[in-house]
Write a protein that holds these residues in place. Sequence first.
Motif, PDB file in Angstrom:
ATOM      1  N   LEU A  17       0.838  -1.192   0.000  1.00 28.25           N
ATOM      2  CA  LEU A  17       0.000   0.000   0.000  1.00 28.25           C
ATOM      3  C   LEU A  17       0.873   1.243   0.000  1.00 28.25           C
ATOM      4  CD1 LEU A  17      -2.680  -1.135   2.631  1.00 28.25           C
ATOM      5  CD2 LEU A  17      -2.927  -1.072   0.128  1.00 28.25           C
ATOM      6  N   PRO A  18       0.350   2.424  -0.366  1.00 31.39           N
ATOM      7  CA  PRO A  18       1.146   3.652  -0.339  1.00 31.39           C
ATOM      8  C   PRO A  18       1.438   4.082   1.105  1.00 31.39           C
ATOM      9  CG  PRO A  18      -1.110   4.138  -0.940  1.00 31.39           C
ATOM     10  CD  PRO A  18      -1.022   2.647  -0.908  1.00 31.39           C
ATOM     11  N   CYS A  19       2.521   4.916   1.252  1.00 29.54           N
ATOM     12  CA  CYS A  19       2.951   5.395   2.586  1.00 29.54           C
ATOM     13  C   CYS A  19       1.890   6.310   3.154  1.00 29.54           C
ATOM     14  CB  CYS A  19       4.280   6.130   2.456  1.00 29.54           C
ATOM     15  SG  CYS A  19       4.868   6.822   4.027  1.00 29.54           S
ATOM     16  N   ILE A  20       1.654   6.134   4.446  1.00 31.87           N
ATOM     17  CA  ILE A  20       0.625   6.930   5.099  1.00 31.87           C
ATOM     18  C   ILE A  20       1.060   8.383   5.277  1.00 31.87           C
ATOM     19  CG2 ILE A  20       1.390   6.449   7.447  1.00 31.87           C
ATOM     20  CD1 ILE A  20      -1.578   6.157   8.192  1.00 31.87           C
ATOM     21  N   ARG A  21       2.342   8.632   5.175  1.00 35.83           N
ATOM     22  CA  ARG A  21       2.856   9.989   5.379  1.00 35.83           C
ATOM     23  C   ARG A  21       2.938  10.763   4.052  1.00 35.83           C
ATOM     24  NH1 ARG A  21       1.511   9.595  10.380  1.00 35.83           N
ATOM     25  NH2 ARG A  21       2.746   8.101  11.581  1.00 35.83           N
ATOM     26  N   CYS A  22       3.519  10.087   3.048  1.00 44.80           N
ATOM     27  CA  CYS A  22       3.733  10.799   1.778  1.00 44.80           C
ATOM     28  C   CYS A  22       2.921  10.210   0.624  1.00 44.80           C
ATOM     29  CB  CYS A  22       5.200  10.804   1.422  1.00 44.80           C
ATOM     30  SG  CYS A  22       5.883   9.147   1.183  1.00 44.80           S
ATOM     31  N   ASN A  23       2.162   9.136   0.898  1.00 42.54           N
ATOM     32  CA  ASN A  23       1.308   8.505  -0.105  1.00 42.54           C
ATOM     33  C   ASN A  23       2.129   8.014  -1.289  1.00 42.54           C
ATOM     34  OD1 ASN A  23      -1.147   7.527  -1.013  1.00 42.54           O
ATOM     35  ND2 ASN A  23      -1.773   9.473  -1.974  1.00 42.54           N
ATOM     36  N   LYS A  24       3.290   7.465  -0.983  1.00 45.69           N
ATOM     37  CA  LYS A  24       4.185   6.978  -2.026  1.00 45.69           C
ATOM     38  C   LYS A  24       4.217   5.468  -1.969  1.00 45.69           C
ATOM     39  CE  LYS A  24       8.975   7.313  -3.599  1.00 45.69           C
ATOM     40  NZ  LYS A  24      10.299   7.888  -3.311  1.00 45.69           N
ATOM     41  N   SER A  25       4.046   4.845  -3.165  1.00 44.54           N
ATOM     42  CA  SER A  25       4.072   3.390  -3.249  1.00 44.54           C
ATOM     43  C   SER A  25       5.425   2.943  -3.764  1.00 44.54           C
ATOM     44  CB  SER A  25       2.971   2.885  -4.188  1.00 44.54           C
ATOM     45  OG  SER A  25       1.703   3.237  -3.690  1.00 44.54           O
ATOM     46  N   ALA A  26       5.994   1.979  -3.084  1.00 45.96           N
ATOM     47  CA  ALA A  26       7.304   1.463  -3.495  1.00 45.96           C
ATOM     48  C   ALA A  26       7.487   0.078  -2.913  1.00 45.96           C
ATOM     49  CB  ALA A  26       8.427   2.387  -3.018  1.00 45.96           C
ATOM     50  N   LYS A  27       8.386  -0.665  -3.548  1.00 46.17           N
ATOM     51  CA  LYS A  27       8.668  -2.002  -3.052  1.00 46.17           C
ATOM     52  C   LYS A  27       9.348  -1.980  -1.682  1.00 46.17           C
ATOM     53  CE  LYS A  27       9.094  -4.167  -7.585  1.00 46.17           C
ATOM     54  NZ  LYS A  27       9.961  -4.933  -8.491  1.00 46.17           N
ATOM     55  N   THR A  28       9.980  -0.830  -1.362  1.00 46.82           N
ATOM     56  CA  THR A  28      10.699  -0.731  -0.086  1.00 46.82           C
ATOM     57  C   THR A  28       9.791  -0.325   1.056  1.00 46.82           C
ATOM     58  OG1 THR A  28      11.291   1.549  -0.636  1.00 46.82           O
ATOM     59  CG2 THR A  28      12.887  -0.177  -1.219  1.00 46.82           C
ATOM     60  N   ASN A  29       8.510  -0.117   0.790  1.00 44.76           N
ATOM     61  CA  ASN A  29       7.593   0.219   1.877  1.00 44.76           C
ATOM     62  C   ASN A  29       7.484  -0.970   2.818  1.00 44.76           C
ATOM     63  OD1 ASN A  29       7.255   2.642   0.666  1.00 44.76           O
ATOM     64  ND2 ASN A  29       5.173   2.272  -0.069  1.00 44.76           N
ATOM     65  N   VAL A  30       7.355  -0.634   4.106  1.00 48.51           N
ATOM     66  CA  VAL A  30       7.279  -1.684   5.124  1.00 48.51           C
ATOM     67  C   VAL A  30       6.071  -1.425   6.004  1.00 48.51           C
ATOM     68  CG1 VAL A  30       9.755  -2.140   5.108  1.00 48.51           C
ATOM     69  CG2 VAL A  30       8.831  -0.387   6.635  1.00 48.51           C
ATOM     70  N   TYR A  31       5.852  -2.398   6.866  1.00 49.68           N
ATOM     71  CA  TYR A  31       4.727  -2.351   7.788  1.00 49.68           C
ATOM     72  C   TYR A  31       5.279  -2.017   9.157  1.00 49.68           C
ATOM     73  CZ  TYR A  31       0.569  -3.981  10.287  1.00 49.68           C
ATOM     74  OH  TYR A  31      -0.537  -4.085  11.110  1.00 49.68           O
ATOM     75  N   CYS A  32       4.818  -0.857   9.780  1.00 48.85           N
ATOM     76  CA  CYS A  32       5.317  -0.422  11.094  1.00 48.85           C
ATOM     77  C   CYS A  32       4.819  -1.385  12.149  1.00 48.85           C
ATOM     78  CB  CYS A  32       4.824   0.998  11.374  1.00 48.85           C
ATOM     79  SG  CYS A  32       5.368   1.604  13.001  1.00 48.85           S
ATOM     80  N   THR A  33       5.750  -1.811  12.996  1.00 53.45           N
ATOM     81  CA  THR A  33       5.413  -2.779  14.037  1.00 53.45           C
ATOM     82  C   THR A  33       4.746  -2.145  15.242  1.00 53.45           C
ATOM     83  OG1 THR A  33       7.629  -2.544  14.968  1.00 53.45           O
ATOM     84  CG2 THR A  33       7.300  -4.297  13.347  1.00 53.45           C
ATOM     85  N   GLN A  34       4.714  -0.790  15.292  1.00 50.94           N
ATOM     86  CA  GLN A  34       4.104  -0.113  16.427  1.00 50.94           C
ATOM     87  C   GLN A  34       2.676   0.373  16.099  1.00 50.94           C
ATOM     88  OE1 GLN A  34       5.322   0.189  19.516  1.00 50.94           O
ATOM     89  NE2 GLN A  34       7.144  -1.005  18.920  1.00 50.94           N
ATOM     90  N   CYS A  35       2.581   1.166  15.031  1.00 54.39           N
ATOM     91  CA  CYS A  35       1.259   1.710  14.678  1.00 54.39           C
ATOM     92  C   CYS A  35       0.539   0.881  13.615  1.00 54.39           C
ATOM     93  CB  CYS A  35       1.371   3.149  14.203  1.00 54.39           C
ATOM     94  SG  CYS A  35       2.371   3.324  12.708  1.00 54.39           S
ATOM     95  N   HIS A  36       1.239  -0.140  13.059  1.00 55.53           N
ATOM     96  CA  HIS A  36       0.672  -1.052  12.066  1.00 55.53           C
ATOM     97  C   HIS A  36       0.202  -0.306  10.820  1.00 55.53           C
ATOM     98  CE1 HIS A  36       0.874  -4.086  15.197  1.00 55.53           C
ATOM     99  NE2 HIS A  36       0.118  -3.298  16.002  1.00 55.53           N
ATOM    100  N   MET A  37       0.960   0.690  10.408  1.00 54.74           N
ATOM    101  CA  MET A  37       0.679   1.453   9.210  1.00 54.74           C
ATOM    102  C   MET A  37       1.804   1.234   8.209  1.00 54.74           C
ATOM    103  SD  MET A  37      -2.183   2.902   9.573  1.00 54.74           S
ATOM    104  CE  MET A  37      -3.362   3.371  10.838  1.00 54.74           C
ATOM    105  N   THR A  38       1.478   1.498   6.910  1.00 55.98           N
ATOM    106  CA  THR A  38       2.479   1.350   5.862  1.00 55.98           C
ATOM    107  C   THR A  38       3.288   2.640   5.780  1.00 55.98           C
ATOM    108  OG1 THR A  38       1.004  -0.114   4.645  1.00 55.98           O
ATOM    109  CG2 THR A  38       2.833   0.861   3.427  1.00 55.98           C
ATOM    110  N   ILE A  39       4.598   2.460   5.747  1.00 60.00           N
ATOM    111  CA  ILE A  39       5.499   3.618   5.688  1.00 60.00           C
ATOM    112  C   ILE A  39       6.587   3.340   4.671  1.00 60.00           C
ATOM    113  CG2 ILE A  39       5.108   4.471   8.036  1.00 60.00           C
ATOM    114  CD1 ILE A  39       7.601   2.899   8.881  1.00 60.00           C
TER     115      ILE A  39
END
Length: 260
Positions: A17-39
């Motif tokens: 999914l796209p980054c919750i901060r900058c709305n950027k989609s990339a293969k390097t996006n990860v899943y935050c282990t604290q807030c469980h959001m894509t970054i």
Amino acid sequence: MSSRRSESEDIQLKSKLPCIRCNKSAKTNVYCTQCHMTICISHSSQMSPGNQERICDECLEDFLSSQLPDTQTIINKIHNEIQEAATTRENNTKDLCKISSQVLNTRDQCMSKQELLHNEDILLEENLKRNKNIIKTTEESIEKKGKEVEKIREEIEFFKEKISGLDQEIEKSSKEMKELMHERNNVLSELNELREFVKMQVPVRLVKRIVCSMCYPKVLVEYHKIFKPENATNGTEIRSSSLSHETSKTKGACSSCQVF
């Protein structure tokens, strides 16, 4: 197994999914282990940027804020440290001024002592030169005295030899003197014997018979003059002449004054 696969699949799906901060989609996006959001990697670069399991920067800031102490406490602590540093700086400045004054005084003392030492060095050099001259003069005097001593020793040896010769002459003269004394004693003994012989040949009592009491002292003096050692050989002649006069006189007459 199905639950684990479902969780991993869910993480993979969320990471796409796209980054919750900058709305950027990339293969390097990860899943935050604290807030469980894509970054994206840009908003999760402060904590393990190369790891697939990491947290976002906001969660990290919240975590660090919860772990750090109160800001006012830190400010007060820093203020106290600044005041202590200022006090220490002021004390160090005072100490530095005191040390600087001591250094200046010490430098002045060192300069004065250095000047005194320089003057003492000059005096010592002058004394050293003077002592060297004295030593040189003394050595020359000692050398001169040594030559004089050698000369005196030679003279002493010469006089010793001369005295030795004189001692031999004195010994020889003493022997000759002893011989002369022995001869003198012999002559004196012979002379005494001769005097005794003369006295026995012409006794005074015979003279006293032919002179009066008034003429006897005069005749006695003449008697002693006649019978001295140099005239001792004529004693017999005087005795014979006296006897001839005695026989020619009459009895009771003085042969000197012709008075009865």
